[in-house]
Design an enzyme around this catalytic site. Sequence first.
Site, mmCIF file in Angstrom:
data_model
loop_
_atom_site.group_PDB
_atom_site.id
_atom_site.type_symbol
_atom_site.label_atom_id
_atom_site.label_comp_id
_atom_site.label_asym_id
_atom_site.label_seq_id
_atom_site.Cartn_x
_atom_site.Cartn_y
_atom_site.Cartn_z
ATOM 1 N N GLY A 183 -22.592 2.783 14.497
ATOM 2 C CA GLY A 183 -21.905 1.860 15.199
ATOM 3 C C GLY A 183 -20.433 1.889 15.566
ATOM 4 C CB SER A 184 -17.494 2.461 13.361
ATOM 5 O OG SER A 184 -17.930 3.146 12.231
ATOM 6 C CG HIS A 219 -18.792 9.773 3.179
ATOM 7 N ND1 HIS A 219 -20.127 9.297 2.974
ATOM 8 C CD2 HIS A 219 -18.165 8.408 3.048
ATOM 9 C CE1 HIS A 219 -20.323 8.208 3.008
ATOM 10 N NE2 HIS A 219 -18.877 7.605 3.184
ATOM 11 N NE ARG A 262 -2.367 -1.206 3.480
ATOM 12 C CZ ARG A 262 -2.823 -0.941 4.510
ATOM 13 N NH1 ARG A 262 -3.734 -0.203 4.841
ATOM 14 N NH2 ARG A 262 -1.907 -1.177 5.707
ATOM 15 C CD GLU A 300 -20.662 -3.710 -3.039
ATOM 16 O OE1 GLU A 300 -20.732 -3.171 -2.260
ATOM 17 O OE2 GLU A 300 -20.055 -4.973 -3.002
HETATM 18 C C1 LIG Z 1 -18.320 0.712 4.757
HETATM 19 N N1 LIG Z 1 -17.308 0.396 3.867
HETATM 20 C C2 LIG Z 1 -16.578 -0.893 3.865
HETATM 21 C C3 LIG Z 1 -16.500 -1.454 2.473
HETATM 22 N N2 LIG Z 1 -15.780 -2.967 2.722
HETATM 23 C C4 LIG Z 1 -15.382 -3.342 3.601
HETATM 24 N N3 LIG Z 1 -14.643 -4.380 3.687
HETATM 25 N N4 LIG Z 1 -15.425 -2.827 4.877
HETATM 26 C C5 LIG Z 1 -16.396 -1.608 5.081
HETATM 27 O O1 LIG Z 1 -16.007 -1.040 5.977
HETATM 28 N N5 LIG Z 1 -17.126 -1.099 1.557
HETATM 29 C C6 LIG Z 1 -17.714 0.238 1.336
HETATM 30 C C7 LIG Z 1 -17.221 1.117 2.660
HETATM 31 C C8 LIG Z 1 -15.992 1.397 2.086
HETATM 32 N N6 LIG Z 1 -15.318 2.136 3.403
HETATM 33 C C9 LIG Z 1 -14.133 2.203 3.717
HETATM 34 C C10 LIG Z 1 -13.773 3.016 4.683
HETATM 35 C C11 LIG Z 1 -12.728 2.811 5.562
HETATM 36 C C12 LIG Z 1 -11.709 1.914 4.965
HETATM 37 C C13 LIG Z 1 -10.569 1.874 5.814
HETATM 38 O O2 LIG Z 1 -10.251 2.824 6.428
HETATM 39 N N7 LIG Z 1 -9.450 0.859 5.522
HETATM 40 C C14 LIG Z 1 -8.312 1.045 6.133
HETATM 41 C C15 LIG Z 1 -7.802 -0.464 6.462
HETATM 42 C C16 LIG Z 1 -8.661 -0.892 7.587
HETATM 43 C C17 LIG Z 1 -7.800 -1.978 8.450
HETATM 44 O O3 LIG Z 1 -7.967 -3.181 8.045
HETATM 45 N N8 LIG Z 1 -7.110 -1.698 9.207
HETATM 46 C C18 LIG Z 1 -6.360 -2.351 9.865
HETATM 47 C C19 LIG Z 1 -4.918 -1.777 10.303
HETATM 48 C C20 LIG Z 1 -4.369 -2.326 8.951
HETATM 49 C C21 LIG Z 1 -3.001 -1.264 9.105
HETATM 50 O O4 LIG Z 1 -3.042 -0.194 8.364
HETATM 51 N N9 LIG Z 1 -1.956 -1.751 9.681
HETATM 52 C C22 LIG Z 1 -0.828 -0.805 9.640
HETATM 53 C C23 LIG Z 1 -0.078 -0.864 10.916
HETATM 54 C C24 LIG Z 1 -1.059 -0.182 12.002
HETATM 55 C C25 LIG Z 1 -0.662 1.351 11.977
HETATM 56 O O5 LIG Z 1 0.489 1.829 12.705
HETATM 57 O O6 LIG Z 1 -1.262 2.453 11.898
HETATM 58 C C26 LIG Z 1 0.039 -1.363 8.495
HETATM 59 O O7 LIG Z 1 -0.074 -2.506 8.269
HETATM 60 O O8 LIG Z 1 0.892 -0.878 8.173
HETATM 61 C C27 LIG Z 1 -6.769 -2.421 11.560
HETATM 62 O O9 LIG Z 1 -7.047 -1.529 11.979
HETATM 63 O O10 LIG Z 1 -6.272 -3.501 12.160
HETATM 64 C C28 LIG Z 1 -7.122 1.571 5.440
HETATM 65 O O11 LIG Z 1 -6.058 1.960 5.980
HETATM 66 O O12 LIG Z 1 -7.148 1.783 4.253
HETATM 67 C C29 LIG Z 1 -11.947 0.860 4.176
HETATM 68 C C30 LIG Z 1 -13.213 1.143 3.501
HETATM 69 N N1 LIG Z 2 -21.717 -0.500 11.623
HETATM 70 C C1 LIG Z 2 -20.869 -0.102 10.849
HETATM 71 C C2 LIG Z 2 -21.534 0.100 9.454
HETATM 72 C C3 LIG Z 2 -20.722 0.611 8.337
HETATM 73 S S1 LIG Z 2 -21.674 0.559 6.613
HETATM 74 C C4 LIG Z 2 -19.976 0.966 10.955
HETATM 75 O O1 LIG Z 2 -20.447 1.837 11.638
HETATM 76 O O2 LIG Z 2 -18.821 1.427 10.537
#
Ligand SMILES: CN1c2c(nc(N)[nH]c2=O)NC[C@@H]1CNc1ccc(C(=O)N[C@@H](CCC(=O)N[C@@H](CCC(=O)N[C@@H](CCC(=O)O)C(=O)O)C(=O)O)C(=O)O)cc1
Ligand SMILES: N[C@@H](CCS)C(=O)O
Length: 773
Positions: free
Chosen positions: A447-448, A709, A15, A620
Amino acid sequence: MKTTNLGFPRIGNKRELKKAVEGYWKGSISEEQLKSTAQEIRKINWSLQDDNQIDLIPSNDFSLYDQVLDLAFTVGAIPERFKTLQQQGNLSDIDLYFAMARGYQQKGLDIKAMSMKKWFDTNYHYIVPEFTKNQDFSLFSSKVIDEFKEALSLGIKTKPVLIGPVTFLLLGKAKEDNFDCLELLDKLLPIYAKLLKELKKLGAENVQFDEPCLALDSTPSIRNKITAAYNYFANEVPSLKIFLANYFDCYGDNLATVLQLPIHTLHLDITRCGEQINDIFTADNFLSTLHFSIGIIDGRNIWKNDYQKSLTTLSKVIEKVGKERILIAPSCSLLHVPCDLNLETETSKINQKILPWLSFAKQKLGELSALKQLVLSDNFEKEEDYIINQKALQTRNQSTVVHQPKVKERVQKLTAKDAQRSHLFKTRKILQKEALNLPLYPTTTIGSFPQTKEVRQWRAAFKNGRLSAEEYQSKLEEETKRTISLQEEIGLDVLVHGEFERNDMVEYFGEQLEGFTFSSFGWVQSYGSRCVKPPIIFGDVSRSNPMTVAWTKYAQSCTDKYIKGMLTGPVTILQWSFVRDDQPRSETCTQIALAIRDEVQDLESAGIKIIQIDEPAIREGLPLRAVDWATYLQWAVNAFKVSSSGVKDETQIHTHMCYSEFNDIIKSIADLDADVITIECSRSQMDLLNAFASFNYPNDIGPGIYDIHSPRVPSKYEMVDLIDKAKRHIPAEQLWVNPDCGLKTRDWPETKKALEKMVEAAVTARKLFTVLA
Ligand SMILES: CN1c2c(nc(N)[nH]c2=O)NC[C@@H]1CNc1ccc(C(=O)N[C@@H](CCC(=O)N[C@@H](CCC(=O)N[C@@H](CCC(=O)O)C(=O)O)C(=O)O)C(=O)O)cc1
Ligand SMILES: N[C@@H](CCS)C(=O)O
Ligand SMILES: [Zn+2]
């Protein structure tokens, strides 16, 4: 015969793009540094495809945010508010581009972002172009040209990818009444032609046009526009080879049209629509010069290709048109699968038994060139690639980890009664009113709460052993407790625990269910810099232990108010995972539904009186063509009901949906029979409620009254106004007050302020209601 690719993931193996883009937004890296990271990713991707002997390698599949936004930017479809912003704020082009994607709240300016929508039936979101009746286009950005030149300087002559003009216009939003975006085609085509001529001058031979609108139900007018556009290109740039790609479904009633276009190659998604091969070759009118790109490697899933099946299909095609007119390709861009399976080493959390069955983007490139070699081989059955492939498939078919007879039996034994609450909503509403005693316009959240850097760091530290399970739990409990106190102070009626234990609303559940595995680096772009790591469903699904009960019980112990239990629903878990392809999706969905049902019942037994089962992905998952809707909706609704119907009438079931339009599916939404549905609504100014109002939707609804958002804090009066608008559609007694969606991407200060205003708005609306009554 050649191989080609339609697009490669651009986030980078680890990433890198996400980190660079977010770094740039924060001001920690410069524009030059961001551009250099982007360039490095493109170079790696092109070289990888070159190393895998892909004959036609795409360019312009890279994007800093989104490919639809890129095209809007390229053709100068920049909404007026952003043009003004650029002047007032003296923004560079890159900042203008990001402002269009994310909005702009700096230097006293407050400009709303362009909206986001799901890209067809995927979990990828694109930025919706905005068009006006007098829209003008101009060549605003040279990205397409620059990236072609960049690849050329590395010795690779690419096939630039452009979203086709008809799809681009159809994806857009008309910002004025009474005009059809397709009317703009004549103005748009010359801009494309300029680009094509410039590419041609630089030596380009092939250009890929993505027209996935051809997978949707079409009209004669759309078909006419397709014909007009591709005839125009053929006239303007006659020697350029046009590669027309449709994916995610058949060409259907568009087939006759596309077979007559003056194009060089027609791409077919064989994974979604194998039968179109027969349709084409039995048609008597396809051009004898037309080449076919056979999209036989699944670009939407992560299973190894079955070489035996693919070779059988390819040999049928070759028999009809000969090898020279065939390209082998993935079904669609590889954007929708993770980058590289090789990152999942022995330290990966992935189930090592499953690993040999999988193929990510990089491996799919290998499959493409292997298939080509096998087609050309005199004795493919003796080739090593073929033998290894078939062995992996055989192991998968016979594996004992896939099939769990008890799970299958439980699905078989389900009856209609299991998918039905004991009494109708009318009765449940009375019982729940007595049991819960909530005010008019009850307030809640989805929720979150903010997933801060600290929370993510605790999770990362816990995962790699730097934080013990006890320390991790105690830190999250503290965060939960603090969040509950805050919700109490703010005066919300129904509280949530905050979802701090979750990396993602689907991955979190996948990690705890049998039949799932999950990767360590299997990131897929969801929108902009945001990624998800979809779990992999490889076998029969069941729940061996409660998944959320301890967190929810802990949260309930911190307050006398109601805590709403929080689960992700079966359709959403299915939709946002990579799903096994050896049984119907409906079967897998029902298995997940039973696992969620167990959790719902355990929450109820633990004293939780309100339980939310999120289903943001129901819309979706709707098939692209209407003829397939009824079957899908029948099993999807049934799965939700299986998950939600095992509780007493007094237990209130909520569901939540976002990014959805409900007009097409409102009956099915009502059939879910959730006691309360919360929906994203604020950006459409409650227009989404029309569907509910005209259907006389009987159950309770919480239309979101602030857009989560954006960091913008709406005023109390804006929200009172939205409640009032909602009341004009839906009787007040049915209404809840809540944000559009979860707050995980927001920061604490804005979250707190916005929720305070939201509760004040509900209090004011209650007073107004009493006065007016
Ligand atoms: C509601 N939405 C979602 C969708 N699909 C999903 N599967 N989940 C959803 O919630 N589709 C429609 C929408 C899309 N919206 C979003 C909103 C936000 C994100 C998001 O924030 N993604 C994060 C990754 C989330 C995650 O898994 N986090 C892990 C940590 C992973 C990480 O980055 N670790 C770091 C180390 C930690 C640090 O030091 O910060 C690393 O590996 O380097 C966790 O929380 O444990 C993103 O970062 O993009 C996605 C969809
Ligand atoms: N319970 C989830 C729904 C996201 S669509 C949240 O609050 O993030
Ligand atoms: Zn949501």
